[in-house]
Write an enzyme that holds these catalytic residues in place. Structure first.
Site, short mmCIF file in Angstrom:
data_model
loop_
_atom_site.label_atom_id
_atom_site.label_comp_id
_atom_site.label_asym_id
_atom_site.label_seq_id
_atom_site.Cartn_x
_atom_site.Cartn_y
_atom_site.Cartn_z
N HIS A 138 0.81 -1.22 0.00
CA HIS A 138 0.00 0.00 0.00
C HIS A 138 0.84 1.27 0.00
CE1 HIS A 138 -4.01 1.75 1.68
NE2 HIS A 138 -3.39 2.63 0.92
N HIS A 155 1.21 5.25 -2.08
CA HIS A 155 0.68 6.24 -3.02
C HIS A 155 1.86 6.99 -3.61
CE1 HIS A 155 -3.55 5.88 -1.66
NE2 HIS A 155 -2.99 5.59 -0.50
N ARG A 193 2.56 9.79 -6.57
CA ARG A 193 1.61 10.80 -7.07
C ARG A 193 1.72 11.07 -8.56
NH1 ARG A 193 -1.91 10.26 -2.98
NH2 ARG A 193 -1.17 11.18 -1.01
N ASN A 209 -5.06 6.07 -7.05
CA ASN A 209 -5.71 7.38 -6.93
C ASN A 209 -4.80 8.54 -7.32
OD1 ASN A 209 -4.15 7.07 -4.60
ND2 ASN A 209 -5.52 8.31 -3.33
N ASP A 223 -8.81 2.66 -3.58
CA ASP A 223 -8.27 3.26 -2.36
C ASP A 223 -8.10 4.78 -2.47
OD1 ASP A 223 -7.07 3.01 0.35
OD2 ASP A 223 -5.40 3.94 -0.70
N HIS A 235 -10.63 -0.22 0.65
CA HIS A 235 -10.60 0.91 1.57
C HIS A 235 -12.00 0.97 2.15
CE1 HIS A 235 -9.79 5.37 2.48
NE2 HIS A 235 -11.07 5.24 2.67
N HIS A 286 -5.66 -1.01 5.69
CA HIS A 286 -5.52 -0.17 6.90
C HIS A 286 -6.62 -0.35 7.97
CE1 HIS A 286 -8.10 2.27 4.37
NE2 HIS A 286 -7.12 2.87 3.71
N ASP A 341 0.68 2.51 3.72
CA ASP A 341 -0.20 3.60 3.25
C ASP A 341 0.59 4.90 3.09
OD1 ASP A 341 -2.38 5.00 2.35
OD2 ASP A 341 -3.55 4.84 4.19
O1 DOR Z 1 -4.83 9.18 4.64
C1 DOR Z 1 -4.99 8.73 3.54
N1 DOR Z 1 -4.36 9.27 2.47
N2 DOR Z 1 -5.80 7.69 3.37
C2 DOR Z 1 -6.14 7.25 2.14
O2 DOR Z 1 -6.88 6.31 2.05
C3 DOR Z 1 -5.61 7.92 0.93
C4 DOR Z 1 -4.36 8.62 1.21
C5 DOR Z 1 -3.94 9.58 0.13
O3 DOR Z 1 -4.00 9.23 -1.05
O4 DOR Z 1 -3.51 10.68 0.46
#
Ligand code: DOR
Length: 431
Positions: free
Chosen positions: A63, A65, A67, A97, A155, A182, A235, A308
């Site tokens: 998990h 992210h 960008r 995302n 998510d 999620h 999470h 995460d």
């Molecule tokens: O705190 C979070 N930030 N939870 C999420 O599920 C997405 C993530 C984000 O993409 O910033």
């Protein structure tokens, strides 16, 4: 092809083979060639003395992210994959995302290709469940899988539509990939910015009740049971969710679960002072919830740890608490937080921690990782399990700095990371 390499005299911990002993590791042609005592170094091999250090399968993060595309000032695929290896992760699953979201095969291919080009951690795309992550129309899941998506998830957003969750859990069975959920009931969470409880009342901030997670996890477990699809709950942060997952597993439902280092380590007290670095979804919970997720991890109701990792720019996090984005970074602090919280306290021993940070997550996403078995890709982390260090975000390789662990003492730190037999990170030589 990279030079052969010998890691000499480390404590080799590989839960996939039940190994925990002082051994040499020989890497040839990007693969684990041998584990044994006093191995001869082939001609031209790079030899590293790693006495006193742990040698383990590279960590696997289900998990993260990154960008890119859309918010490259927060993290690119390259910067994220580089930060990952600095934290000992050799494989990461990147959430969809982005802007635009990873919801078609071309976007999946882009993520994979950029990950390969960067040459740090293996970057495995997680495709979106719904087109545009709007929760309405299902993506071409089969095409995403064919392009290299190892799972699907919306998510960042929950799948608000139970019918869609049913369809995707049905559909993914044909491609043998899990659905990462999620789990959040927006009707209960929508206006909240932190955990609902005495601290939110004291701060005058709107709360997100545990029930927002519990209701959604219950729904998803019921739909997983109905369909026979493979569900992975992301999470987990509440006792209620833990008990629902426990009961579903007992009934034979194909469900697995992850917990983040921050939900294992911090309570909603971290938000006091309106500290936006501690604003995250799901929110940091009460001490009772933290105890529940720790126990669930130890028992195995929660299968693995995932970060995460959610980079945000400081200008966004500088806003009023209500307006700041949710999320905190995690790949460079995960090992140090987990050893401090779980190993130093005696809850898990190091082999079990490595199991939960490497072998189990690799199994869940069916990745060729999480083992040092002979012939497997040489993805290796070498770390000092005892060194104490102060978390200083300005030293991070991530482009973002949003961590609530800044200034805290963490225990255990990565010394060297190897991906496909190549040294991709060595502490001190990383700038
Ligand atoms: O705190 C979070 N930030 N939870 C999420 O599920 C997405 C993530 C984000 O993409 O910033």
């Amino acid at each position: 092809m990279s030079r052969p390499m010998v890691l000499r005299g480390g404590r080799v911990i590989d839960p996939s083979q039940g190994l925990d002993e002082r051994l040499d590791l020989l890497v040839v042609d990007g693969r684990v060639a041998r584990l044994g005592r006093d191995l001869d170094a082939p001609k031209g091999a790079e030899v590293a003395a790693v006495d006193g250090l742990v040698v383990a399968p590279g960590l696997v993060d289900l998990h993260v992210h990154f960008r890119e595309p859309g918010d490259e000032h927060k993290e690119t695929i390259r910067s994220g994959a580089r930060a990952a290896v600095a934290g000992g992760f050799t494989s990461v699953c990147a959430m969809p995302n982005t802007d635009p979201p990873i919801d078609d095969p071309a976007a999946v291919g882009f993520l994979r290709a950029e990950g390969q080009r960067a040459g740090f951690a293996h970057v495995y795309p997680v495709g979106a469940i719904s087109v545009g992550q709007k929760g309405e129309e299902m993506t071409e899941v089969g095409e995403l899988a064919a392009a290299g998506a190892v799972a699907v998830s919306d998510d960042g957003q929950p799948v608000w539509n139970a019918g869609l969750m049913r369809r995707v859990l049905e559909y993914t069975k044909a491609f043998d990939i899990p659905v990462f959920s999620h789990s959040e009931e927006l009707g209960l969470s929508r206006h909240g910015v932190m955990n609902e409880g005495p601290v939110s009342t004291a701060l005058g901030l709107r709360g997100i009740p545990n029930a927002a997670e519990d209701v959604a996890v219950a729904r998803d477990c019921i739909i997983a049971e109905l369909t026979g699809g493979q569900l992975h709950i992301q999470h987990v942060s509440t006792r209620g969710a833990v008990e629902i997952i426990r009961a579903a597993k007992a009934r034979g439902v194909a469900v697995t679960a992850e917990v983040t280092p921050h939900h294992l380590a911090l309570t909603d007290e971290a938000v006091r002072g309106y500290r936006t670095e501690a604003k995250v979804k799901p929110p940091l919970r009460s001490a009772a919830s933290v105890a529940a997720v720790r126990d669930a991890l130890v028992e195995g109701v929660i299968d693995c740890i995932a970060t995460d990792h959610a980079p945000h720019h400081y200008e966004d996090k500088e806003r009023e608490f209500d307006d700041a984005p949710f999320g905190l970074i995690g790949v460079e602090t995960a090992l140090g937080v987990c050893i401090r919280e779980l190993v130093v306290s005696g809850r898990l021993d190091l082999p079990e921690l490595i199991n939960r940070l490497s072998c189990r997550p690799a199994q869940i996403a069916r990745l060729p990782a999480g083992t040092l078995a002979e012939g497997s890709p040489a993805d290796v982390v070498v770390f000092d399990p005892e060194v104490r260090w102060i978390c200083q975000p300005e030293e991070f390789l991530s482009l973002s700095r949003n961590t609530p662990f800044a200034g805290q003492e963490l225990v255990g730190r990565v010394v060297m990371t190897i991906v496909d037999g190549r040294s991709v990170f060595a502490r001190g030589a990383d700038r």
